[in-house]
Every structure is written in C-alpha cells, then in structure tokens.
Design an enzyme around this catalytic site. Sequence first.
Site, mmCIF file in Angstrom:
data_model
loop_
_atom_site.group_PDB
_atom_site.id
_atom_site.type_symbol
_atom_site.label_atom_id
_atom_site.label_comp_id
_atom_site.label_asym_id
_atom_site.label_seq_id
_atom_site.Cartn_x
_atom_site.Cartn_y
_atom_site.Cartn_z
ATOM 1 N N GLU A 471 -31.927 70.111 35.724
ATOM 2 C CA GLU A 471 -32.399 69.700 34.397
ATOM 3 C C GLU A 471 -33.865 69.285 34.439
ATOM 4 O OE1 GLU A 471 -30.640 70.647 32.147
ATOM 5 O OE2 GLU A 471 -28.744 70.859 33.227
ATOM 6 N N HIS A 602 -16.667 84.880 27.182
ATOM 7 C CA HIS A 602 -18.119 84.970 27.304
ATOM 8 C C HIS A 602 -18.682 86.163 26.533
ATOM 9 C CE1 HIS A 602 -18.095 82.148 30.692
ATOM 10 N NE2 HIS A 602 -19.392 82.077 30.539
ATOM 11 N N PHE A 604 -16.707 88.425 24.496
ATOM 12 C CA PHE A 604 -16.073 88.814 23.235
ATOM 13 C C PHE A 604 -16.092 87.702 22.190
ATOM 14 C CE2 PHE A 604 -14.042 91.841 26.224
ATOM 15 C CZ PHE A 604 -14.594 92.980 25.662
ATOM 16 N N GLY A 606 -18.475 84.824 22.794
ATOM 17 C CA GLY A 606 -19.634 83.976 23.074
ATOM 18 C C GLY A 606 -20.900 84.812 23.026
ATOM 19 N N TYR A 608 -22.699 86.136 25.433
ATOM 20 C CA TYR A 608 -23.064 86.842 26.659
ATOM 21 C C TYR A 608 -22.860 88.354 26.624
ATOM 22 C CZ TYR A 608 -24.016 82.601 29.234
ATOM 23 O OH TYR A 608 -24.582 81.447 29.684
HETATM 24 ZN ZN ZN Z 1 -30.015 75.372 32.957
#
Ligand code: ZN
Length: 684
Positions: A471, A602, A604, A606, A608
């Site tokens: 992060e 992911h 279908f 989401g 991605y």
């Molecule tokens: Zn990241």
Amino acid sequence: MSENPLLFSGGLPPFDQIEAAHVAGGMRELLAELSSELEALEAAVGPTWEAAIEAPSALGERLGRAWGVVGHLMGVRNSADLRAAYEEVQPEIVAFGLRIAQSPALFGALEELSNSDAFAEMDDTQKRIIASSLRDARLSGVALHGEARERFNAIQAEMAECATKFSNHVLDATKAFALNLEEAADVEGLPESLRQLASQAAKEAGAASSTPEAGPWRITLDAPSMGPFLQYSPRRELREQIYRAFITRASEGEQDNQPLIARILELRREEARMLGFEDFAGMSLSTKMAPDVTTVERMLEDLRGASFDAAVADLADLRELAGKRDAVEKDDLKPWDLGYWSERLREDRYDYSEEALRPYFPFPRVLEGLFSLAERLFGIRIIAGDGEAPLWNPEVRFFRVEDESGDPIAAFYLDAYSRPAEKRGGAWMDECIGRAPGKKPVAYLVCNQAPPVGDQPSLMSFMEITTLFHEFGHGLQHMLTQIERPMASGIRNIEWDAVELPSQFMENWCYERDVLLGLSRHVETGETLPDEMFEKIRAARTFRAGSDMLRQLYFGLTDLALHHDFDPQADRNAFDVQREVAARTTVLPPLPEDRFLCSFGHIFAGGYAAGYYSYKWAEVLSADAFAAFEEAGLDNEAAVQKTGRHFRDTVLGLGGSRPPMEVFSAFRGREPSTDALLRHAGLR
Ligand code: ZN
C-alpha cells in the site's frame, strides 16, 4: 459558502466534524450547484482545452472531494446511519457522473478539439488526457446514435442483469451445499480454527447445539471453510465430495450458469463490434498497457514454458511424500489430494509459523525501517505530523513528506489497525487530495493488522508487513507525482494492468536480508531476526512456484481465449475452450465434469474480463523493475540511491502522463522481460 463540513473548501477534510447526518444534505446541495454549472458549461462549451477538459474535470474534482470523504468513511468508520445516507444519495451521484461522461455537447467539443490546430501545439500530457477522455467517452457509447444507441444501451442493461444473476447463482449454489459431519473421526487433523468455524456454521444451520470439540460440524464451499479442509483433512473420500461440489458449483438446476456464460460472451462480442473492435479482447486491451492479444499471449506462453516442468516436478514431490507415508493415493493422486499433500510438504520443509515471527516485528520498528528505506531510495523525508490533522479515529497517524531540500511535497494518513466493528477488511490506498496547481497530494493508507494489546505495540506477521509495503508503494506513486495536471497526476489515467507496478515493486524489498532484518527488533529481547528464519521466509517464496504460476496462467489464458478467437455461436462451447487451454496449462488434467467457469466471477461478474492476465503482467513489470536495483548492486549504496532517484523520476513521477510502456522503458531502458519474475520464483 456552505455550513456543511462535508463541503469543506480547502485544506484537509474536517473529520472531527463530519457526521452521517451531513451526507445526504451536503451531497444534494453540491449536486444542485454542480448540475447548474454543468448546464452552463454545456451551453457555452467550445473546442478549447479550458472548456472541453479543464472545466468539466473541475466539476468532477469537486464532486470527488466530498464523495471521496464519504466513501472513505464507509470503509473506516462505517455505521448503520452512514450506510443509509450513502445508499440514499448514491444513485444521484452515479447519475450525475454518467451525465458528464455521456454529454453529447462535451463529447462534440472534445472531438473537435482533437482535430484542431490547437491540439498539435499541446504538450504530451494534454494530448494523452484528450485521447483517453475520447476513448472512455466512445466506450460509454456516446458516439452511437438512433437505433444503434438503443441497442447498445439494451446490451448494457442485459449484461448488468446477467452479471447479477451469475453472482447470485454462485452465492446460492455455495450456500446450497454443505458437508455435515458428526463423528470425531470425520474432523481428525483439522485445525482448531476450522473446527470453530464449522461448529458455528452447524449452529447457524439449525443444529440444536454444537461445540468445536464434540460437533456436529458443517463444512461449506466458502473459502475459509473449504480451503483448510482440503489442506488438513486426511479423509480422502470427504475431500473428494467437497472438491466435486466445488468444481460443479452453479452448473445445474436453478443455479445453472452455463446458459449465462454463453449469453454474456455473445453480448460482449456484439458490444465490441458495435464500437469498432474485432472482439471483446481487443476492446478490453484498448484501455490497457498491453498492446495486443498476441503480446499478452507471448508473455503468458513464456511463463508457461518456464513453469511447466517445475509443476511436473512439484507433483512428483507430492507423490514421493505420499509414497513415503504409504498413503493409498500414492500412485494415483487426484485433484482433491493436492492441497492436502502440498500442506504436508510445506510443513516438512519450512516449519515456521507466521505467529512465531510476530514478536520480531513491532509496528514502530517496521515503520521506522520502511521510512528509512523510502528516504534512501527516493530522497524524501517522512515526518510525523501527529496533531496536525483532524482524524476519524484517535489511533490513526498523520505524516508529512518533504523533499531533499526540506520543502513539503505531500502528506498521508496511516490507519493501520483492524477495527472489525466499523472498518472494512483488507488493505488499500486511496487519494484524499490529488496534486494540482497549488495543491499537494494527500493519501489514505489503510491496513488491517493486529492492534496493540495493553502496553505492547502491534506485532506484525510477515504478510502484514508485505501488505504495508504494498500500500505504501501505491501511496508513493500518488504522493511523488511530478505532474500538475489533475487528470494525469498520481495514479490517475494509469492503465489498470500497470497500476500494481509500484506496489508490488515495494513488496520485493521485504525479501532482502538487510531490509527485513532492519525491520526487526524482538519486542522482549531486542534481538534481530535470526538468519535461519530469514532463509526460511526466502525459501518459502519459491515453494510450488511452478504450480501456482501455471494455475494463474490456466485462468488467464482461458479468459483470453474465450474473449478472443472464440465464436459463441459456433459449435465449440466455452467448456471446450477451457479443456483446450487446460491441455497446455495443467499437469493433472481437470475432471471431465469440471465446470469451474460457472463460478469464475472475476470474468463473468467482475471487471476482469479479458483482463485476468493483468495479475501476471503487473508482476512481470514489478519484478523487472526491482531487477534494475539488483543489477546495480544491492550492496552498492550509491548505485541503489541513483536507481531509486531514477525510479522516482519515471515510474513514480510521470504516472499517467505518458503511455505506461514509455514510462517503463524510460526507467528500464528497454521493454519488460519475464526473466526477473521467473528468477525470483526460482523458475529460471
Ligand atoms: Zn495494490
């Protein structure tokens, strides 16, 4: 000037004053103001940079500043009141965002601007901002008219509906299955945490009573239940039952996702063709760093070639161990045996637990080490600014960032500890304030590590440390941006397959001996992490790397094939494609009845679709970037600092102002190569 603290006009958000009660009123007041400004703007818009880009972006900026604070509080100081207020105004915010994005007047001005003489005079950042604004507007269908526009909107609506149904089916099918266990022999070998979870699940499903010790227990298809069960249960027939349920999830009866898969692929192809692309993969890549399908396939193929033999050897290792322990499955390992034997092998080879590492990593020491690394690499200074900013929680810290000459360049909040009652899980970086003329960037860094207990500081696991570094890497790109145009400063306007470059790059440092040992100081003895523990951490990094790599390639290549050279209306179906890819990317072929695509949310349900490869793409970039430091010599301080400054001035500094391949090449002197990732994984 509004009295509402959510509509603060400058400086840092007054977190000590903002309450849920300010949200609906404040946002509506702002929306009313912005709507009338947008109307005025549309009426007067012309093909100039100021009118077609700056003015609408300034509106979006003001909306984002207030709504960003609300979104942030939803993540870190959630409450029923706040959620209700958020849900109340969210549709209005979305509608306003769409109104800007799909404004025919603004789009017309933008198109005219891109063809004008003025365009030729602009700098590269401006040109790129105009190009990506035009691209995004076109992808939203703004350039389609009449029947085409209606069809396009109908496709969008149907796709949204299909995605919702798809994920609901997965949820329902997941809930519909459970393995109910009653005999002590059925839960042999399971860790205490899983018995607790399974006992809890049994009670929730209506068992009159249940204890972790005496049962009954209920194992479900949720990852925290099924995952450890497959890893720890020696009961092979139970593992088989749950595995089979998992790979056929949402593939039959009322929750059958097979027809939805076909429909979604058809709609995507139609949508892509309406917008002038050959297929959906081409459309997806038009917004990404990867130039075309061939390039992505070549990169994945390169990784596949390097991992396949290693995965074969990984499987042989499992067979050997099963043989040594004389298990019935030794000569015939099945998919439901892999998790179990991998875990036994891991225990055999690396007998450290994450828990045992914690006392070596008190949070203040880790932070000190992270900051001094950033200071060395990027020539910045990080200074505690406690008390200088209003906070949403007293445990949150505030820091200022200065450059080499002591001039302020940025600031960030660090909300490190887990607070399950009001804070979302996971970790993330978000922008609080973006860089613009007269404005310094401010970031939110949010983690969920173990909180301090009594006088003892938070003691970090290795995973919590890599998460913090990750992060912080995103935060660096936001804070060290050298671009003053808000639409391309920090992490904005960066293609999403390139966004994880600085974050994953920072994680690499956790595997460097001097860095990791420098973060350690045993909370009681003051001792540094012993070398042999460091070696185990390093070795565990490459454990089953070939198998893990191959699995991600199987998913990524299947996703790409479905959206590229596959015609949903021809005789092959999606599962034929899956099997073709599996033939090249699996060592133990999937069962004939395998329907994992039916729960592949992911791609279908989401974001991605034709983008799953991004995970590997970004890893290649970040490993290769780190390799520049290895080549310069990690023990050569002057070289490390020089390379760090170069990274700061290219990857971190230029952000989304240039095409990501150009930014990467500016740092590396060439295009990315898979060598470093494979070397770090022990595969080359
Ligand atoms: Zn990241």
